[in-house]
Motif scaffolding. Sequence first.
Motif, PDB file in Angstrom:
ATOM      1  N   PRO A  28       0.818  -1.218   0.000  1.00  0.00           N
ATOM      2  CA  PRO A  28       0.000   0.000   0.000  1.00  0.00           C
ATOM      3  C   PRO A  28       0.850   1.266   0.000  1.00  0.00           C
ATOM      4  O   PRO A  28       0.499   2.252  -0.665  1.00  0.00           O
ATOM      5  CB  PRO A  28      -0.817  -0.134   1.296  1.00  0.00           C
ATOM      6  N   GLU A  29       1.979   1.248   0.717  1.00  0.00           N
ATOM      7  CA  GLU A  29       2.833   2.434   0.793  1.00  0.00           C
ATOM      8  C   GLU A  29       3.428   2.772  -0.572  1.00  0.00           C
ATOM      9  O   GLU A  29       3.464   3.938  -0.986  1.00  0.00           O
ATOM     10  CB  GLU A  29       3.953   2.214   1.815  1.00  0.00           C
ATOM     11  N   VAL A  30       3.903   1.753  -1.288  1.00  0.00           N
ATOM     12  CA  VAL A  30       4.481   1.979  -2.611  1.00  0.00           C
ATOM     13  C   VAL A  30       3.410   2.456  -3.586  1.00  0.00           C
ATOM     14  O   VAL A  30       3.621   3.401  -4.366  1.00  0.00           O
ATOM     15  CB  VAL A  30       5.162   0.697  -3.131  1.00  0.00           C
ATOM     16  N   LEU A  31       2.238   1.833  -3.574  1.00  0.00           N
ATOM     17  CA  LEU A  31       1.169   2.241  -4.474  1.00  0.00           C
ATOM     18  C   LEU A  31       0.712   3.666  -4.197  1.00  0.00           C
ATOM     19  O   LEU A  31       0.435   4.438  -5.132  1.00  0.00           O
ATOM     20  CB  LEU A  31      -0.004   1.267  -4.363  1.00  0.00           C
ATOM     21  N   ASP A  32       0.636   4.040  -2.924  1.00  0.00           N
ATOM     22  CA  ASP A  32       0.276   5.420  -2.588  1.00  0.00           C
ATOM     23  C   ASP A  32       1.317   6.396  -3.130  1.00  0.00           C
ATOM     24  O   ASP A  32       0.982   7.466  -3.650  1.00  0.00           O
ATOM     25  CB  ASP A  32       0.156   5.582  -1.069  1.00  0.00           C
ATOM     26  N   ASP A  85       1.030 -14.524  -4.185  1.00  0.00           N
ATOM     27  CA  ASP A  85       1.591 -13.173  -4.074  1.00  0.00           C
ATOM     28  C   ASP A  85       1.220 -12.345  -5.304  1.00  0.00           C
ATOM     29  O   ASP A  85       0.898 -11.155  -5.194  1.00  0.00           O
ATOM     30  CB  ASP A  85       3.117 -13.227  -3.962  1.00  0.00           C
ATOM     31  N   ALA A  86       1.280 -12.971  -6.464  1.00  0.00           N
ATOM     32  CA  ALA A  86       0.960 -12.256  -7.702  1.00  0.00           C
ATOM     33  C   ALA A  86      -0.509 -11.847  -7.734  1.00  0.00           C
ATOM     34  O   ALA A  86      -0.845 -10.716  -8.112  1.00  0.00           O
ATOM     35  CB  ALA A  86       1.294 -13.128  -8.907  1.00  0.00           C
ATOM     36  N   ARG A 121      -4.586  -7.462  -7.388  1.00  0.00           N
ATOM     37  CA  ARG A 121      -5.833  -6.972  -6.789  1.00  0.00           C
ATOM     38  C   ARG A 121      -5.589  -5.732  -5.933  1.00  0.00           C
ATOM     39  O   ARG A 121      -6.425  -4.815  -5.899  1.00  0.00           O
ATOM     40  CB  ARG A 121      -6.469  -8.089  -5.972  1.00  0.00           C
ATOM     41  N   MET A 122      -4.448  -5.668  -5.277  1.00  0.00           N
ATOM     42  CA  MET A 122      -4.139  -4.495  -4.470  1.00  0.00           C
ATOM     43  C   MET A 122      -3.965  -3.270  -5.359  1.00  0.00           C
ATOM     44  O   MET A 122      -4.463  -2.173  -5.043  1.00  0.00           O
ATOM     45  CB  MET A 122      -2.865  -4.731  -3.642  1.00  0.00           C
TER      46      MET A 122
END
Length: 366
Positions: A98-102, A135-136, A141-142
């Motif tokens: 989530p941190e990287v995507l944000d 994991d993939a 989905r994330m």
Amino acid sequence: MFPHLYVHVPFCASKCRYCGFYSVAAGDGADSVPRLTMPYPHGEAPCATVQTVYIGGGTPTVLGAEGLSRLADNLKAAFPLGEVEEWTVEMNPSGVTPEVLDALRRMGANRVSIGVQSFCDDTLRRTGRGHSAEDAVRAVRMAQRHGFGNVGIDLIAGLPGVTQDEWQGTLGRALSLSVAHLSVYALSVEDGTPLARQVADGQCVLPDDEAQLDALALAEEALTRAGLGRYEISNYALPGSECRHNLGIWRGNDFLGLGPSAASRIGRERWTNPRSLDKTLPVTREQLDETDDALERVMFMLRLHEGFDPFAAAKRFPVLAALADTWEARLERLAQQGAVERGGLRWRLTPRGREVCDMVIRELIA
């Protein structure tokens, strides 16, 4: 002037057995950014309106959220990125957080490409991938939940030991994720890789050409049936989700590459940065003559399903004007052999032609 900007992040947590790209062991992600930055080799970067940014690697996500943000800040300070239409970042499933995507959303990225390669855990282990099939799935989905509507994944056809049933299972699981873009690359054995050594020592047996072509044909059948168009030899997408960065390069536009081993082409000049983090190493540039430059740009268009119109190409590159009629005649002969077909005023490769693309190009430029 260059409409397309590529940045190579050469850091990886581990090396996949088949990978021939330049990469080194990752240190602290944020601290790696100053080492990554490689100035425009002519001195001051030219002012241009950048249309696409593509951050690849290596594994860009090893920089972490802070490192990616610092890299984006460096790029925005050096280039006019206010009108970027598409900003892609490559990701490995294990680096999707989530941190990287944000951080990607804040820096302006609107497209992610996730290196899945297979949805079989045994195959992932054999090839040195650092993630599992689950994991993939979680990573895709994330990314979708974080608002990335254009999520793409990469798969490799022809990995050793993969059965037809397993490959069909990988394709089915990929389609179940409703991704907008899917790349299917044929496995190539790169010199100096662990895979190349295993093949040379007889420890690994690769699928033959027929098996690899069968795997690619299975992929085309499954993906096109699901509504993803094969817009380039190795790439499929839902309408409107084609990778604009790669499309621009295949259509013969200029691009600038930053980072070790990144390639650039501006005007009739091209160069590749050294495969090293040492920024003092010289960059050797090649100056193409007008004809060779135009021929190379036009032949790239054959990779695309849209193909090319010889007379439009001659209008864009007047140095090729004398070739338009010759190309038409040669393409007519290639059509009789089943290698190309006409779509309106444009010629494009047939499924058979995609298998012998290099032969088609040699016939046209002979």
